[in-house]
Design an enzyme around this catalytic site. Sequence first.
Site, short mmCIF file in Angstrom:
data_model
loop_
_atom_site.label_atom_id
_atom_site.label_comp_id
_atom_site.label_asym_id
_atom_site.label_seq_id
_atom_site.Cartn_x
_atom_site.Cartn_y
_atom_site.Cartn_z
N GLU A 228 82.63 7.67 36.44
CA GLU A 228 82.94 9.07 36.75
C GLU A 228 82.67 9.34 38.23
O GLU A 228 81.51 9.51 38.62
CB GLU A 228 82.06 10.00 35.92
N HIS B 32 74.30 10.50 32.94
CA HIS B 32 75.40 11.32 33.47
C HIS B 32 75.01 11.83 34.86
O HIS B 32 73.83 12.11 35.11
CB HIS B 32 75.68 12.49 32.52
N ASN C 55 82.52 15.32 26.06
CA ASN C 55 81.14 15.68 26.45
C ASN C 55 81.11 17.20 26.57
O ASN C 55 81.64 17.76 27.52
CB ASN C 55 80.79 15.01 27.79
N LYS D 181 78.68 19.08 27.16
CA LYS D 181 77.68 19.60 28.11
C LYS D 181 76.91 20.75 27.46
O LYS D 181 76.62 20.67 26.26
CB LYS D 181 78.36 19.97 29.43
N GLU E 262 75.21 14.59 36.20
CA GLU E 262 74.51 15.88 36.21
C GLU E 262 73.03 15.67 35.90
O GLU E 262 72.17 16.37 36.43
CB GLU E 262 75.17 16.84 35.20
N GLY F 181 84.94 18.18 36.84
CA GLY F 181 85.08 19.63 36.73
C GLY F 181 85.75 20.29 37.93
O GLY F 181 85.71 21.50 38.09
N SER G 270 88.01 15.22 35.23
CA SER G 270 89.22 16.03 35.15
C SER G 270 90.35 15.36 34.34
O SER G 270 91.52 15.47 34.68
CB SER G 270 89.71 16.42 36.56
O1 LIG Z 1 81.28 13.80 31.09
C1 LIG Z 1 82.34 14.28 31.48
C2 LIG Z 1 82.60 14.43 32.88
O2 LIG Z 1 81.53 14.97 33.56
C3 LIG Z 1 83.94 14.97 33.24
O3 LIG Z 1 83.98 16.37 33.16
P1 LIG Z 1 85.41 17.09 33.33
O4 LIG Z 1 86.33 16.42 32.37
O5 LIG Z 1 85.15 18.52 33.00
O6 LIG Z 1 85.83 16.86 34.75
#
Ligand SMILES: O=C[C@H](O)COP(=O)(O)O
Length: 253
Positions: free
Chosen positions: A168, A96, A10, A12, A98, A174, A214
């Site tokens: 998640e 998601h 992803n 983002k 976010e 993150g 993560s």
């Molecule tokens: O969509 C992915 C997640 O929000 C995980 O993000 P991350 O791997 O940067 O912790």
Amino acid sequence: MSRTPVIAGNWKMYKTTAEAREFAAAVKNELQNVSGVEMVVCAPFTTLSVLQEALAGSKIAVGAQNIHFAEEGAYTGEVAPRMLTDLGVRYVIIGHSERRAYFNETNETVNKKVQAALKHDLVPIVCVGEDLSEREAGQTFSIVETQTRAALAGIEAGQAAGLTIAYEPIWAIGTGKSSTAADANEVIAHIRKTVAELYDGETASRIRIQYGGSVKPENIGEYLAQPDIDGALVGGASLAPDSYVGLIRGAVK
Ligand SMILES: O=C[C@H](O)COP(=O)(O)O
């Protein structure tokens, strides 16, 4: 039943078209002979077209990070499912955390988006997960169960079996703080049990449920070694080509 793991990056809100092309050129040949794992990159709308073109002939599928649930209409700034399938996009992330936190997505809009995606043969990656205060209050199971039931409302068993759920935990996104593989497996097993209650054992054994939060090349193997974890949704570690390749290699070990 054995389920093929799906590893989805992803991106983002990262990467220009030039950066997306560079990524595709770097990973395409590296991953040409991979089998036993589905590879996906969920990119910003602006890079979908170039990625689709640059990854043509590879085994890496392209996904989006959101859709609107309407067929078309006066929804300034939004993108309809048909606009994604028009580009050859196969997957779409829905709900998601976010988007739930910053763009007012609710369980109800998530459900409408899942229905719209399925209607257009897009594979939804439906995100569920608890925040830190909910986890500390012992509400993890009830939160993911409520989100799962709401997302799947009105969806038939055959369609539910083909979609992907991503668990998640919000506190692990993150932050570098990942859930232990055993903890993530326990929550994912609960989501699978919820799917069995909603439908039947067959649907629950076919649906794929990823872990996200993560995940890195160094720890992806631990997650995939768990019986109920069928892949990963990866943010930060999916951006650099080497790291993406490392995630895929870690998943097929
Ligand atoms: O969509 C992915 C997640 O929000 C995980 O993000 P991350 O791997 O940067 O912790």
